[in-house]
Design a protein around this motif. Structure first.
Motif, PDB file in Angstrom:
ATOM      1  N   SER A 141       0.837  -1.197   0.000  1.00  0.00           N
ATOM      2  CA  SER A 141       0.000   0.000   0.000  1.00  0.00           C
ATOM      3  C   SER A 141       0.878   1.256   0.000  1.00  0.00           C
ATOM      4  N   HIS A 188      -7.271  -5.914   0.433  1.00  0.00           N
ATOM      5  CA  HIS A 188      -6.130  -4.999   0.446  1.00  0.00           C
ATOM      6  C   HIS A 188      -4.860  -5.604   1.054  1.00  0.00           C
ATOM      7  N   THR A 205     -10.889   4.554  -3.192  1.00  0.00           N
ATOM      8  CA  THR A 205      -9.948   4.730  -2.082  1.00  0.00           C
ATOM      9  C   THR A 205     -10.518   5.708  -1.068  1.00  0.00           C
ATOM     10  N   TYR A 258      -9.566  -0.637  -1.416  1.00  0.00           N
ATOM     11  CA  TYR A 258      -8.870   0.644  -1.455  1.00  0.00           C
ATOM     12  C   TYR A 258      -8.309   1.001  -2.832  1.00  0.00           C
ATOM     13  N   SER A 295     -13.487   4.323   0.934  1.00  0.00           N
ATOM     14  CA  SER A 295     -13.098   3.391   1.994  1.00  0.00           C
ATOM     15  C   SER A 295     -12.421   4.108   3.150  1.00  0.00           C
ATOM     16  N   ILE A 296     -11.683   5.174   2.853  1.00  0.00           N
ATOM     17  CA  ILE A 296     -11.048   5.948   3.921  1.00  0.00           C
ATOM     18  C   ILE A 296     -12.099   6.700   4.730  1.00  0.00           C
TER      19      ILE A 296
END
Length: 268
Positions: A110, A240, A143, A213, A146-147
């Motif tokens: 990541s 992920h 992304t 993500y 999901s954050i």
């Protein structure tokens, strides 16, 4: 397997680290340098570094970035938009120098994968190859969604308690230092694809097909943009954290690639 805990200092910041040496590893062998994710730490890798070192016969080096695990805390957040570039261009070279590592293969997950690619774009002479898992080279809406969901889970669910197991007193700093930075409006424009053409070392680019993500577009951009050979590997059924969710498939992909890059003929 010999594991030696140590630490390095970069700009006065203490970064815990661990050296791994499997039985029979040559003293001058290239080192697998493990670069953790945005909420990662040495302990969150669990025993995967040891497994990869044993399978390849190579030593390893795992370290924590500032604010993670038992490292010195972050002083403030959000981080700068260019925090990944700072880690790759300023911190990582100093960590390698302090650890005496001259020949290496990066294994980055990541954020760690993005840092590994940015470092590779500097063309360090001792870098023999890069393995990425779920690396980002630009920002996608999946992304950010999901954050945002992680922010809600941290505020109202059990995510904070889960992360405390790995980060202790650094928990709030490591989470908000990641979460608020990625959700800053200015960060939506972050894009490092223009750096990829400078890379010359071989890449192995892994992505799970259920990654919450990021999408396969990240892999396509890395392989299309790299200035060196790049091989995509899509791991079915994985999200992920591929090295835990699809460990056997991940090792099957990583081990032969790393062995190819680190044989005397490849390194000469």
């Amino acid at each position: 397997m010999i594991a030696e805990d140590l630490g390095v200092l970069v700009d006065g910041v203490r970064l815990p680290a661990c050296r791994l040496r499997p039985d029979g590893a040559a003293a001058d062998a290239p080192v697998l340098v493990f670069l953790h994710e945005g909420l990662g730490s040495i302990r969150l890798w669990k025993d995967f570094p040891e497994a990869l070192c044993r399978a390849t016969g190579l030593p390893g080096f795992v370290y924590e970035r500032q604010g993670h695990g038992d490292a010195d805390s972050l002083n403030h957040w959000p981080r700068p938009v260019q925090y990944l570039e700072h880690e790759a261009e300023h911190v990582l070279p100093r960590v390698l120098e302090a650890a005496g590592i001259e020949r290496m293969v990066h294994v980055g997950h990541s954020d760690g994968g993005s840092i590994a690619l940015l470092h590779a774009a500097l063309r360090p002479s001792g870098l023999l190859g890069v393995v990425t898992e779920a690396a980002h080279v630009f920002v996608e809406e999946i992304t950010l969604a999901s954050i945002r969901a992680a922010r809600d889970a941290y505020r109202h669910g059990d995510l904070r308690e889960k992360l405390k197991r790995w980060h202790g007193v650094n928990t709030d700093g490591v989470f908000w230092g990641w979460n608020t930075t990625w959700l800053e409006p200015a960060f939506a424009a972050w894009d490092m694809t223009d750096r990829l053409s400078a890379i010359r070392c071989p890449l192995l680019v892994l992505q799970g097909d259920k990654d919450e993500y990021g999408t396969l577009a990240q892999v396509e951009a890395i392989c299309r943009g790299s200035g060196g050979p790049a091989r995509p590997v899509f791991v079915p059924g994985c999200g992920h954290v591929l090295h835990h969710q699809g460990r056997a498939a991940v090792l099957d992909a990583m081990v032969p690639a790393i062995q190819e890059w680190t044989t005397p003929a490849a390194a000469s």
